[in-house]
Design an enzyme around this catalytic site. Sequence first.
Site, PDB file in Angstrom:
ATOM      1  CB  CYS A   1       8.320  83.431 -23.406  1.00 28.29           C
ATOM      2  SG  CYS A   1       7.761  81.403 -22.920  1.00 28.29           S
TER       3      CYS A   1
ATOM      4  CB  CYS B   1       8.533  79.366 -25.498  1.00 28.52           C
ATOM      5  SG  CYS B   1       9.695  79.869 -24.968  1.00 28.52           S
TER       6      CYS B   1
ATOM      7  CE  LYS C   1       9.739  75.477 -29.006  1.00 26.37           C
ATOM      8  NZ  LYS C   1      10.354  75.807 -29.041  1.00 26.37           N
TER       9      LYS C   1
ATOM     10  CE1 TYR D   1      17.486  75.019 -26.155  1.00 22.46           C
ATOM     11  CE2 TYR D   1      19.762  75.628 -26.537  1.00 22.46           C
ATOM     12  CZ  TYR D   1      19.017  75.271 -25.995  1.00 22.46           C
ATOM     13  OH  TYR D   1      19.309  74.955 -24.385  1.00 22.46           O
TER      14      TYR D   1
ATOM     15  CD  GLU E   1      12.774  74.549 -30.572  1.00 21.18           C
ATOM     16  OE1 GLU E   1      13.345  73.949 -29.293  1.00 21.18           O
ATOM     17  OE2 GLU E   1      12.660  75.596 -30.847  1.00 21.18           O
TER      18      GLU E   1
ATOM     19  CG  HIS F   1       6.564  47.401 -19.001  1.00 18.36           C
ATOM     20  ND1 HIS F   1       7.633  47.154 -19.707  1.00 18.36           N
ATOM     21  CD2 HIS F   1       5.528  46.268 -19.138  1.00 18.36           C
ATOM     22  CE1 HIS F   1       7.655  46.096 -20.500  1.00 18.36           C
ATOM     23  NE2 HIS F   1       6.243  45.406 -20.345  1.00 18.36           N
TER      24      HIS F   1
ATOM     25  CD  GLU G   1       9.813  49.433 -19.370  1.00 15.35           C
ATOM     26  OE1 GLU G   1       9.846  48.368 -18.566  1.00 15.35           O
ATOM     27  OE2 GLU G   1       9.328  49.875 -19.929  1.00 15.35           O
TER      28      GLU G   1
END
Length: 469
Positions: free
Chosen positions: A43, A48, A51, A180, A184, A439, A444
């Site tokens: 990782c 991760c 990346k 993945y 990516e 908002h 939302e």
Amino acid sequence: MPQHDYDLFVIGGGSGGVRAARVSAQLGKRVAIAEESRFGGTCVIRGCVPKKLFVYASQFAEHFDDAAGYGWTVPDPSFDWPTLISNKDKEIARLETVYETGVQKAGGTTIHSRVSLVDRHTLLIENENRTVTADQILIATGGRPNPHLALPGHQHCIFSDEAFDLPVLPKAIVIAGGGYIAVEFANIFHGLGVETTLLYRGREILSRFDMDLRRHLHQAMERKGIRILCHQVFERIEKRGDGRLEAHMSGGMALTVDQVMLALGRLPNTENLGLDAVGVETGKMGEIVVDDYSRTSVDNIWAIGDVTNRVQLTPVAIHEAMCFVDTVFKGSPTRPDHATVPTAVFSQPEIGTVGLSEDEAGKKFSDLEIYRAVFRPMRNILAGRDERMLMKLVVDAKTRIVVGAHILGPDAGEMAQLLGIAVKARLTKDDFDRTMALHPTAAEELVTMYEPSYRVVNGERPAEYPGPL
Ligand code: NDP
């Protein structure tokens, strides 16, 4: 006098191993952890973290384009790959130190060596040619890219590991895989200006995700200029005299590129650990077989993270580490919970998802309400960018529980993390409806989709909505 040198010996200094070592040491246990490469593991060192840094780097091309609509004049931007690599390396080195010193500060011992099992309590520290003993042993050795040795010319290919440190940014790349990593990296390389082709064996990329996200992402990537070839595999890779590569595909087509990257899944790191000799059972892919509590077939040896091939995600390995500590050192047997794990694909646009896809839910529930919105996020309007955002809630009509939430668009991963709480807590669509909108945000939309877009009854959806792939 304790019977063993350590209460706990951890093999593997990635996210899971380091967490288990640090927390156990904080509890006053005598802990050692060994890592043969760099503390931080996949990782932090080659996954991760770098990346995500590369994803940020690759997004600037679009940011510069979009700026004009907001009144900015950006001089012709240029990109310097060595600068990115060197800055990334500095950050990774910093995190590596944080990981290792974290264990030391908690009172644990860190060892830089490959380690193998001699017997159920004895470990060989190979660099130092000495053995130590431990009452409990935790294996957290992670995984590595599938080398795909059956492919003629596989030796010319790179994997995600090498992609982080290429000496030169390629002009053209072809990436095999539809998961993945392939998706990516296709977006990263394209964003950095590389002519990018993605090659996938199946019908549509990202086979484990909701079909709507898959279709929309595929279209968005193609619109940006990424070439996606489905139903295709490599037959062979050849190196030409000028150093470029020829990637030959099923069907006779060939591409000439500077790099061929394989992202065809990952294999557990279990070779030469001495598992057979000690009687630790492994599965078909070499993964360590564990029970619900992460215990192997030898009762003082445990395994967590990618080496067990359960859910290959960093937060899952960390969670398994915490459950291991509860079970072994806190007297509170705790099973890791692998249900309803939020996840993101850092594609561009990004995917964020939690819970069941529409197809999965259709097999489980006889009546589903699907709430679905496709719209242009506000920030794309002045930018003149025609990219749409997709949001979808999958609701069990009988109980009104939201069983899946799927987002494609900016910050989808951030939204999926928070939606993960709602879906894990089994909140209902009425809870979503009761929640005040914030908002103006894109999120939302998640609390303002009052009417179902369609129903899926006994797995059947209305003809006007795209069916399963
Ligand atoms: P994935 O399992 O995600 O994808 C593997 C891909 O390779 C699939 O598209 C699969 O096809 C294809 N494939 C497998 N074998 C072959 C073959 N023999 N020939 C052709 N195609 C093949 O693996 P990755 O390598 O992308 O990533 C490994 C793991 O790392 C992921 O499962 C994920 O858990 C983790 N990860 C998570 C990230 C995140 O959280 N954002 C980022 C990167 C990795 P098919 O779909 O048809 O089976």
